[in-house]
Design an enzyme around this catalytic site. Structure first.
Site: not given
Length: 165
Positions: A82, A118-119, A133, A84
C-alpha cells in the site's frame, strides 16, 4: 445473501467496508518531506573486531550495507503493497561500528505528495539485513533490533520527533 454493514472508517488504508485500499493522493500538492530512522545490528566481539580491522570474509560490510539501504529506500513501494511510488530525491545511510554492533541511521528526502517514513524504515531494515548477510559466516547469532522512526518533517501532519530517542 447477507450484506456487510458499511460504517465510517477511521483508518485511511481501509475503505468504508473495511477492505484494504491504497490512499488516493492525486489531489495533494507535492511538498518537501524528510524522515530519519535508526536501528541496530547486535554483534558479538568476534564480528565487531573483524568489522574494525577490515577482516570480514565478504569484504567491506559497511559500504555494501550503505548501498543496500539506499536501494531499499528506492524499492519501498515494491515491498509494501500500500506504499506509494514516490520520488526518493535524497537518501543517506550512515553506519557506525560500536562496541556491541553496528548502528544504522537513514535519512530520506523527497518533494512529493506523501511522506518518506516507510522509505527511511526500509532503508534501515535493508542496510541491517545486508550487515547480517555479510557477517553471518562469522557468527549466526547476530540480530537486528530497535528499528524505529526518529523524526519526520513536512506534509499535512507537520513535524514529529521521537521523544525517547
Amino acid at each position: 445473501m447477507p450484506t456487510t454493514p458499511v460504517t465510517p472508517q477511521p483508518f485511511t488504508h481501509l475503505d468504508s467496508a473495511g477492505q484494504a485500499r491504497m490512499v488516493d493522493v492525486t489531489d495533494k500538492q507535492p511538498t518537501v518531506r524528510s524522515a530519519t530512522a535508526a536501528g541496530f545490528v547486535r554483534c558479538g566481539p568476534k564480528v565487531v573486531a573483524a568489522l574494525r580491522d577490515g577482516s570480514t570474509p565478504k569484504g567491506d560490510v559497511l559500504a555494501v550495507a550503505r548501498i543496500a539501504g539506499i536501494q531499499g529506500a528506492k524499492k519501498c513501494a515494491d515491498l509494501l503493497p500500500l506504499a506509494h511510488v514516490i520520488g526518493v530525491h535524497g537518501a543517506a545511510v550512515d553506519l557506525a561500528i560500536e562496541d556491541e554492533g553496528v548502528r544504522v541511521i537513514a535519512t530520506v528526502r523527497t518533494a512529493d505528495r506523501t511522506g518518506v517514513e516507510m522509505e527511511a524504515l526500509t532503508a534501515v531494515s535493508i542496510a541491517a539485513l545486508a550487515v547480517v548477510d555479510m557477517v553471518k559466516g562469522l557468527d549466526k547469532s547476530v540480530l537486528i533490533e530497535n528499528v524505529r522512526l526518529i523524526t519526520k518533517t513536512g506534509g499535512k501532519s507537520g513535524d514529529w520527533h521521537r521523544s525517547d530517542g
